[in-house]
Every structure is written in C-alpha cells, then in structure tokens.
Enzyme design. Structure first.
Site, PDB file in Angstrom:
ATOM      1  N   GLY A  19       9.514  41.038  81.981  1.00  0.00           N
ATOM      2  CA  GLY A  19       8.275  41.626  82.755  1.00  0.00           C
ATOM      3  C   GLY A  19       8.877  41.773  84.175  1.00  0.00           C
ATOM      4  O   GLY A  19       8.270  42.767  84.911  1.00  0.00           O
TER       5      GLY A  19
ATOM      6  N   GLU B 255       8.944  36.698  89.375  1.00  0.00           N
ATOM      7  CA  GLU B 255       8.146  36.809  88.062  1.00  0.00           C
ATOM      8  C   GLU B 255       7.027  37.905  88.144  1.00  0.00           C
ATOM      9  O   GLU B 255       6.565  38.328  89.426  1.00  0.00           O
ATOM     10  CB  GLU B 255       7.530  35.497  87.786  1.00  0.00           C
ATOM     11  CG  GLU B 255       6.304  35.323  86.768  1.00  0.00           C
ATOM     12  CD  GLU B 255       6.840  35.538  85.547  1.00  0.00           C
ATOM     13  OE1 GLU B 255       7.803  36.529  85.212  1.00  0.00           O
ATOM     14  OE2 GLU B 255       6.649  34.709  84.500  1.00  0.00           O
TER      15      GLU B 255
ATOM     16  N   ASP C  82      -0.649  33.656  85.367  1.00  0.00           N
ATOM     17  CA  ASP C  82      -1.688  33.431  84.670  1.00  0.00           C
ATOM     18  C   ASP C  82      -2.158  32.306  84.549  1.00  0.00           C
ATOM     19  O   ASP C  82      -2.706  31.695  85.487  1.00  0.00           O
ATOM     20  CB  ASP C  82      -1.513  34.275  83.264  1.00  0.00           C
ATOM     21  CG  ASP C  82      -2.504  34.533  82.638  1.00  0.00           C
ATOM     22  OD1 ASP C  82      -3.659  34.946  83.224  1.00  0.00           O
ATOM     23  OD2 ASP C  82      -2.666  34.423  81.439  1.00  0.00           O
TER      24      ASP C  82
ATOM     25  N   GLY D   1      -0.420  29.575  84.720  1.00  0.00           N
ATOM     26  CA  GLY D   1       0.501  28.886  85.543  1.00  0.00           C
ATOM     27  C   GLY D   1       1.523  28.130  84.780  1.00  0.00           C
ATOM     28  O   GLY D   1       2.285  27.287  85.366  1.00  0.00           O
TER      29      GLY D   1
ATOM     30  N   LYS E  36      -3.430  35.851  89.046  1.00  0.00           N
ATOM     31  CA  LYS E  36      -4.629  35.725  88.494  1.00  0.00           C
ATOM     32  C   LYS E  36      -5.169  34.250  88.814  1.00  0.00           C
ATOM     33  O   LYS E  36      -5.217  33.508  87.881  1.00  0.00           O
ATOM     34  CB  LYS E  36      -4.769  35.867  87.064  1.00  0.00           C
ATOM     35  CG  LYS E  36      -4.468  37.345  86.447  1.00  0.00           C
ATOM     36  CD  LYS E  36      -4.909  37.299  85.218  1.00  0.00           C
ATOM     37  CE  LYS E  36      -4.134  38.645  84.319  1.00  0.00           C
ATOM     38  NZ  LYS E  36      -4.259  38.565  82.877  1.00  0.00           N
TER      39      LYS E  36
ATOM     40  N   ASP F   7       3.707  44.352  79.961  1.00  0.00           N
ATOM     41  CA  ASP F   7       3.445  44.941  78.473  1.00  0.00           C
ATOM     42  C   ASP F   7       2.226  44.324  77.773  1.00  0.00           C
ATOM     43  O   ASP F   7       1.776  43.327  78.138  1.00  0.00           O
ATOM     44  CB  ASP F   7       4.513  44.403  77.608  1.00  0.00           C
ATOM     45  CG  ASP F   7       4.722  43.342  77.118  1.00  0.00           C
ATOM     46  OD1 ASP F   7       4.613  42.100  77.921  1.00  0.00           O
ATOM     47  OD2 ASP F   7       4.566  42.707  75.848  1.00  0.00           O
TER      48      ASP F   7
ATOM     49  N   ARG G 181       5.404  49.056  79.458  1.00  0.00           N
ATOM     50  CA  ARG G 181       6.515  48.428  80.604  1.00  0.00           C
ATOM     51  C   ARG G 181       6.749  49.520  81.536  1.00  0.00           C
ATOM     52  O   ARG G 181       7.148  49.148  82.837  1.00  0.00           O
ATOM     53  CB  ARG G 181       7.658  47.620  79.949  1.00  0.00           C
ATOM     54  CG  ARG G 181       7.216  46.480  79.179  1.00  0.00           C
ATOM     55  CD  ARG G 181       8.525  45.544  78.881  1.00  0.00           C
ATOM     56  NE  ARG G 181       8.498  44.850  78.045  1.00  0.00           N
ATOM     57  CZ  ARG G 181       8.098  43.590  78.372  1.00  0.00           C
ATOM     58  NH1 ARG G 181       7.692  42.816  79.582  1.00  0.00           N
ATOM     59  NH2 ARG G 181       7.931  42.404  77.319  1.00  0.00           N
TER      60      ARG G 181
HETATM   61  P1  IMP Z   1       1.155  31.997  82.256  1.00  0.00           P
HETATM   62  O1  IMP Z   1       2.102  30.772  81.593  1.00  0.00           O
HETATM   63  O2  IMP Z   1      -0.029  31.941  81.531  1.00  0.00           O
HETATM   64  O3  IMP Z   1       1.220  31.822  83.630  1.00  0.00           O
HETATM   65  O4  IMP Z   1       1.785  33.092  81.465  1.00  0.00           O
HETATM   66  C1  IMP Z   1       2.466  34.056  82.469  1.00  0.00           C
HETATM   67  C2  IMP Z   1       3.216  35.063  81.414  1.00  0.00           C
HETATM   68  O5  IMP Z   1       2.035  35.439  80.542  1.00  0.00           O
HETATM   69  C3  IMP Z   1       3.582  36.301  82.078  1.00  0.00           C
HETATM   70  O6  IMP Z   1       4.935  36.220  82.628  1.00  0.00           O
HETATM   71  C4  IMP Z   1       3.313  37.363  81.186  1.00  0.00           C
HETATM   72  O7  IMP Z   1       4.392  37.707  80.332  1.00  0.00           O
HETATM   73  C5  IMP Z   1       1.966  37.281  80.447  1.00  0.00           C
HETATM   74  N1  IMP Z   1       0.882  37.503  81.016  1.00  0.00           N
HETATM   75  C6  IMP Z   1      -0.233  37.071  81.733  1.00  0.00           C
HETATM   76  N2  IMP Z   1      -1.120  37.840  82.104  1.00  0.00           N
HETATM   77  C7  IMP Z   1      -0.694  39.416  81.518  1.00  0.00           C
HETATM   78  C8  IMP Z   1      -1.366  40.324  81.886  1.00  0.00           C
HETATM   79  O8  IMP Z   1      -2.606  40.750  82.321  1.00  0.00           O
HETATM   80  N3  IMP Z   1      -0.599  41.568  81.364  1.00  0.00           N
HETATM   81  C9  IMP Z   1       0.843  41.259  80.805  1.00  0.00           C
HETATM   82  N4  IMP Z   1       1.068  40.147  80.597  1.00  0.00           N
HETATM   83  C10 IMP Z   1       0.615  38.972  81.115  1.00  0.00           C
HETATM   84 MG    MG Z   2       6.459  37.206  81.733  1.00  0.00          MG
END
Ligand code: IMP
Ligand code: MG
Length: 176
Positions: free
Chosen positions: A42, A97, A101, A103, A129, A157, A163
């Site tokens: 990503g 990164e 999201d 975290g 977010k 994606d 992407r």
């Molecule tokens: P976390 O562990 O929940 O913070 O996940 C982060 C990962 O989730 C990111 O590196 C993305 O790969 C994926 N992700 C979270 N939100 C989105 C989004 O809105 N679009 C695409 N990928 C997302």
């Molecule tokens: Mg990612």
C-alpha cells in the site's frame, strides 16, 4: 453492484501535501541520514514520492506484512511476509505506511522494529482514520486525517483493485 469512486484528494493536493511532509522531514533530519521502511504494497507510491522530495540522504528498505483478519478489518497480529534487507541498529528509521486505521498493525510492527535497536524510530502515514482507532499509535508525520470511510487509490486497494489510481477516492457501491 457496481462500484464508483468519488475523488477525495486529487493528484495536485496529494503532491502538495507530500512536498510539505518531505520538507518537514528534511528539516527534522538535517545533517543526518534516514532509512525509510516502505510497507508494501500500500505505501509504495507514497514512499517513492516522499523519498524523492527529501533532501537529506535516504536509504530505502521494504517490508511486507500481512495482518491476520478479513478484507477490511485487521486482527492485531502481524505476520512479516517479507523482511528488511538490512539491520536497523543505529539508524534513523521512518516507517512509511499508507493508512492507520485501527492502529493494530503498526502498534505491533513498531514494537518489533524497536527491538532491533534503531537510533530513532518514527512513523509517517499518508492517511489516518482517528475515529477507527482501537490501539494507540503515535504518528509523527500525517498526510491527511480522514473520516471513517473506505478509501482506495495511490497504493490503497479494495480486494487488490484500484492501487494505481493517481488520486485517493472513496468507494461507493451503486445498484445497477
Ligand atoms: P490497522 O491495523 O487497522 O491500522 O490496518 C491498517 C491497514 O488496513 C492498512 O495498511 C491498509 O492495508 C488497510 N486499510 C485500512 N483502512 C483502509 C482503507 O480505507 N482502504 C484500504 N485499505 C485500508
Ligand atoms: Mg497496508
């Protein structure tokens, strides 16, 4: 259902913001070298654009992680699918990164990277977010705080699609 993408940040605003972040990083690391860890897949577009605009010497390394979980939700446990080429000991490291999201992934990964003894360890994310946060993560450099919507493009994606879009957009499902 058909998918439509609504533009949230166009190429120009992304470019502008990335230049600002690169300027900030260049000032913060003046007289030093930085190692950028690009989190695949990503962050690849963002990391390259950022690195090109940083004026101190940059070393690039790549890591691919997979978060156990489903399409849109991570579990918190991270598997290192592809590890770095080089050790981190004594280096000024910035993890780059695409989005933070819940975290969970970064919280877990930063702990692992810290244990490898870098001189400093910071996190730079194109998107954040904050409303979705479950685990606390300190983001040192943030591109944009966004609302709780699923976004694609510029490396991000939806089931591996979109992407390559040069902008960031939200996915809207439409009844045909
Ligand atoms: P976390 O562990 O929940 O913070 O996940 C982060 C990962 O989730 C990111 O590196 C993305 O790969 C994926 N992700 C979270 N939100 C989105 C989004 O809105 N679009 C695409 N990928 C997302
Ligand atoms: Mg990612």
């Amino acid at each position: 259902m058909a998918e439509k993408i609504n533009v949230l940040y166009d190429e120009e605003s992304l470019d502008k913001r990335i230049r600002e972040l690169a300027g900030q990083i260049s000032r913060d690391y003046e007289g030093k070298e930085v190692t950028i860890i690009c989190i695949l897949k990503g962050a690849c577009f963002f990391a390259c654009e950022l690195a090109k605009r940083i004026t101190v010497p940059v070393f690039l390394d790549f890591m691919r992680i997979s978060s156990y979980g489903n399409e849109t939700e991570s579990s918190g446990e991270v598997k290192i699918v592809q590890d770095l080429d080089e050790p981190l000991r004594g280096k000024n490291v910035i993890v780059v990164e695409d989005i933070i999201d819940s975290g969970r992934s970064m919280h877990y990964l930063l702990k692992i990277l810290k244990s490898r003894g870098p001189e400093s360890l910071k996190l730079c994310s194109l998107l954040n977010k904050p409303d979705r946060r479950v685990t606390e993560v300190e983001i040192d450099y943030t591109g944009f705080d966004i609302p709780d919507e699923f976004v694609v493009g510029y490396g991000l994606d939806y089931a591996q699609k979109y992407r390559n879009l040069p902008y960031i957009g939200t996915v809207v499902l439409e009844e045909k």
